[in-house]
Motif scaffolding. Structure first.
Motif, PDB file in Angstrom:
ATOM      1  N   ALA A   1     -54.327  -8.208  12.432  1.00  0.00           N
ATOM      2  CA  ALA A   1     -53.144  -7.693  13.116  1.00  0.00           C
ATOM      3  C   ALA A   1     -52.833  -8.501  14.366  1.00  0.00           C
ATOM      4  N   GLN A   2     -53.854  -8.899  15.129  1.00  0.00           N
ATOM      5  CA  GLN A   2     -53.620  -9.711  16.319  1.00  0.00           C
ATOM      6  C   GLN A   2     -53.138 -11.106  15.945  1.00  0.00           C
ATOM      7  N   GLN A   3     -53.634 -11.647  14.848  1.00  0.00           N
ATOM      8  CA  GLN A   3     -53.155 -12.950  14.387  1.00  0.00           C
ATOM      9  C   GLN A   3     -51.679 -12.863  13.993  1.00  0.00           C
ATOM     10  N   LEU A   4     -51.312 -11.807  13.298  1.00  0.00           N
ATOM     11  CA  LEU A   4     -49.910 -11.644  12.902  1.00  0.00           C
ATOM     12  C   LEU A   4     -48.999 -11.562  14.131  1.00  0.00           C
ATOM     13  N   ARG A   5     -49.425 -10.813  15.139  1.00  0.00           N
ATOM     14  CA  ARG A   5     -48.614 -10.694  16.353  1.00  0.00           C
ATOM     15  C   ARG A   5     -48.503 -12.039  17.060  1.00  0.00           C
ATOM     16  N   SER A   6     -49.579 -12.791  17.101  1.00  0.00           N
ATOM     17  CA  SER A   6     -49.546 -14.112  17.705  1.00  0.00           C
ATOM     18  C   SER A   6     -48.559 -15.019  16.967  1.00  0.00           C
ATOM     19  N   ILE A   7     -48.579 -14.978  15.636  1.00  0.00           N
ATOM     20  CA  ILE A   7     -47.642 -15.765  14.834  1.00  0.00           C
ATOM     21  C   ILE A   7     -46.207 -15.336  15.114  1.00  0.00           C
ATOM     22  N   GLU A   8     -46.003 -14.016  15.205  1.00  0.00           N
ATOM     23  CA  GLU A   8     -44.650 -13.504  15.467  1.00  0.00           C
ATOM     24  C   GLU A   8     -44.113 -14.017  16.799  1.00  0.00           C
ATOM     25  N   LEU A   9     -44.936 -13.959  17.836  1.00  0.00           N
ATOM     26  CA  LEU A   9     -44.502 -14.443  19.150  1.00  0.00           C
ATOM     27  C   LEU A   9     -44.309 -15.955  19.147  1.00  0.00           C
ATOM     28  N   TYR A  10     -45.141 -16.668  18.412  1.00  0.00           N
ATOM     29  CA  TYR A  10     -44.999 -18.128  18.317  1.00  0.00           C
ATOM     30  C   TYR A  10     -43.664 -18.492  17.672  1.00  0.00           C
ATOM     31  N   GLY A  11     -43.351 -17.831  16.564  1.00  0.00           N
ATOM     32  CA  GLY A  11     -42.129 -18.185  15.850  1.00  0.00           C
ATOM     33  C   GLY A  11     -40.856 -17.726  16.537  1.00  0.00           C
ATOM     34  N   THR A  12     -40.876 -16.544  17.137  1.00  0.00           N
ATOM     35  CA  THR A  12     -39.640 -15.980  17.689  1.00  0.00           C
ATOM     36  C   THR A  12     -39.391 -16.348  19.143  1.00  0.00           C
ATOM     37  N   VAL A  13     -40.451 -16.618  19.902  1.00  0.00           N
ATOM     38  CA  VAL A  13     -40.276 -16.863  21.336  1.00  0.00           C
ATOM     39  C   VAL A  13     -40.766 -18.249  21.742  1.00  0.00           C
ATOM     40  N   VAL A  14     -41.991 -18.615  21.350  1.00  0.00           N
ATOM     41  CA  VAL A  14     -42.570 -19.868  21.840  1.00  0.00           C
ATOM     42  C   VAL A  14     -41.808 -21.074  21.321  1.00  0.00           C
ATOM     43  N   ILE A  15     -41.567 -21.142  20.018  1.00  0.00           N
ATOM     44  CA  ILE A  15     -40.901 -22.326  19.458  1.00  0.00           C
ATOM     45  C   ILE A  15     -39.519 -22.540  20.076  1.00  0.00           C
ATOM     46  N   PRO A  16     -38.644 -21.525  20.119  1.00  0.00           N
ATOM     47  CA  PRO A  16     -37.347 -21.765  20.769  1.00  0.00           C
ATOM     48  C   PRO A  16     -37.476 -22.164  22.235  1.00  0.00           C
ATOM     49  N   ARG A  17     -38.455 -21.578  22.937  1.00  0.00           N
ATOM     50  CA  ARG A  17     -38.618 -21.894  24.358  1.00  0.00           C
ATOM     51  C   ARG A  17     -39.125 -23.318  24.551  1.00  0.00           C
ATOM     52  N   VAL A  18     -40.034 -23.782  23.712  1.00  0.00           N
ATOM     53  CA  VAL A  18     -40.504 -25.176  23.804  1.00  0.00           C
ATOM     54  C   VAL A  18     -39.328 -26.127  23.632  1.00  0.00           C
ATOM     55  N   ARG A  19     -38.507 -25.873  22.653  1.00  0.00           N
ATOM     56  CA  ARG A  19     -37.356 -26.757  22.419  1.00  0.00           C
ATOM     57  C   ARG A  19     -36.403 -26.733  23.612  1.00  0.00           C
ATOM     58  N   GLU A  20     -36.198 -25.554  24.191  1.00  0.00           N
ATOM     59  CA  GLU A  20     -35.340 -25.445  25.365  1.00  0.00           C
ATOM     60  C   GLU A  20     -35.904 -26.238  26.536  1.00  0.00           C
ATOM     61  N   LEU A  21     -37.199 -26.118  26.767  1.00  0.00           N
ATOM     62  CA  LEU A  21     -37.834 -26.851  27.867  1.00  0.00           C
ATOM     63  C   LEU A  21     -37.728 -28.361  27.668  1.00  0.00           C
ATOM     64  N   LEU A  22     -37.886 -28.817  26.442  1.00  0.00           N
ATOM     65  CA  LEU A  22     -37.818 -30.264  26.175  1.00  0.00           C
ATOM     66  C   LEU A  22     -36.388 -30.775  26.288  1.00  0.00           C
TER      67      LEU A  22
END
Length: 357
Positions: free
Chosen positions: A332-353
């Motif tokens: 369950a914690q892995q799934l939540r980590s994946i969810e945050l990575y896909g929905t928040v981290v990836i778009p934010r990394v692209r924005e920062l770059l």
């Protein structure tokens, strides 16, 4: 030739942001050990979620020991291919030294066909050595096995008749290997590199891109390897090859929660492996240091995104893969980590770059 300290990699939109897992064996809520079969089914669910959320790649590591459930990653990847549409499907790594390059090539050419061109293989010598006695190889041949088999694999990527001979397998004489792929350069491949100059040079010389495993220490410590990688390409007149980076981490709602969730599993996993290799027991201080500025990308989505963007800029990386499975960490914690990575981290990394550009 001297390269600048910070070198250009992929653009924000072209950067590949992926996930890694070894299929770490987990525990059920009641404290009992999950079966290997359950862990593999969980990996399938994790990869399917990653695809749905727009994560670019999923790679599965090959191991032959009781704390990791994935020993045949290409079979698990074929199952994932049937459940997904766009995510790249790779290994991290395939232990080429204790396998047969022809069979590896055939398996990944097959995976490439059934996934409509999404297969890739990351080739490595293996940081764990259980596969060598298991498949009848001598650890004394650790280096020569990989060098020889990598040379053969590189020739197979031409997908024409191959004539080859070496010490560790029977020779080939004008031998064809099937199936052929629909790729212009054969099966897509990377070489896993732990950070030795010789491994960097080999990657460029053989023409297969480098996936740099950063599992300890600050990312900028690996800048000389990134510089050597590009300098050698220039000296050999090669077209620029992409650079990938792999590191472990975990994402939760905030920094404290992410670190507290990760720490007990990090400690157990690190000390188990450390005991086998003669390392001293890890400490929370060491963990916090790695989380602050080292190889652990752990924290809130904003913290992890900032650290990934900084690493990409510093090394000029074209790809970053986060190893989201961490020892016995619950599904369950892995799934939540994946969810945050896909929905928040990836778009934010692209924005920062994009902002940095």
């Amino acid at each position: 030739m001297t390269l600048p300290r910070t070198v250009a990699g992929a653009s924000a939109d072209d950067l590949i942001l992926g996930l890694d897992t070894f299929g770490d064996v987990t525990f059920a809520p009641d404290g009992s050990r999950n079966s290997d079969a359950q862990v593999l089914r969980d990996v399938l669910a994790q990869a399917t979620l990653a695809d749905q959320l727009g994560v670019d790649a999923i790679t599965l590591g090959e191991h032959h020991r009781d704390d990791f459930a994935i020993s045949s990653p290409e079979i698990a990847l074929a199952a994932i291919a049937g459940k997904t549409e766009r995510i790249l499907l790779g290994t991290g790594v395939t232990v080429l030294s204790s396998d047969d390059p022809v069979r590896v090539y055939e398996r990944f050419a097959t995976l490439d066909a059934v996934s409509s061109g999404r297969a890739e293989v990351i080739l490595g010598r293996g940081s764990f050595t259980e596969s060598f006695p298991l498949f009848g190889y001598r650890l004394e041949d650790y280096d020569t096995l990989f060098s020889e088999k990598l040379e053969l694999f590189a020739r197979l990527r031409n997908e024409g008749p191959v004539t080859w001979s070496g010490r560790h397998r029977t020779p080939l004489v004008e031998q064809e290997v099937y199936p052929k792929t629909e790729q212009p350069n054969g099966v897509n491949a990377w070489i896993g590199v732990g950070g030795s100059p010789q491994s960097v040079l080999r990657s460029v010389q053989i023409g297969i891109p480098m996936m740099l495993a950063i599992i300890g220490g600050a990312p900028e410590r690996f800048l000389p390897f990134a510089n050597l990688y590009r300098q050698t390409q220039a000296e050999l007149g090669r077209e620029q090859m992409p650079l990938g980076v792999h590191s472990p981490g975990h994402i939760a709602e905030n920094d404290a929660e992410a670190r507290d969730q990760l720490w007990p599993h990090f400690e157990t996993n690190r000390n188990r492996i450390g005991a086998e290799r003669g390392w001293p027991a890890t400490t929370r201080t060491e963990f916090e240091r790695e989380a602050d500025s080292g190889s652990l990308y752990v924290g809130s989505p904003e913290t992890v995104a900032q650290r990934i963007a900084a690493t990409v800029r510093t090394l000029g990386a074209d790809r970053f893969d986060l190893k989201y499975s961490n020892g016995t960490m619950p599904h369950a914690q892995q799934l939540r980590s994946i969810e945050l990575y896909g929905t928040v981290v990836i778009p934010r990394v692209r924005e920062l770059l994009r902002t940095a550009d």
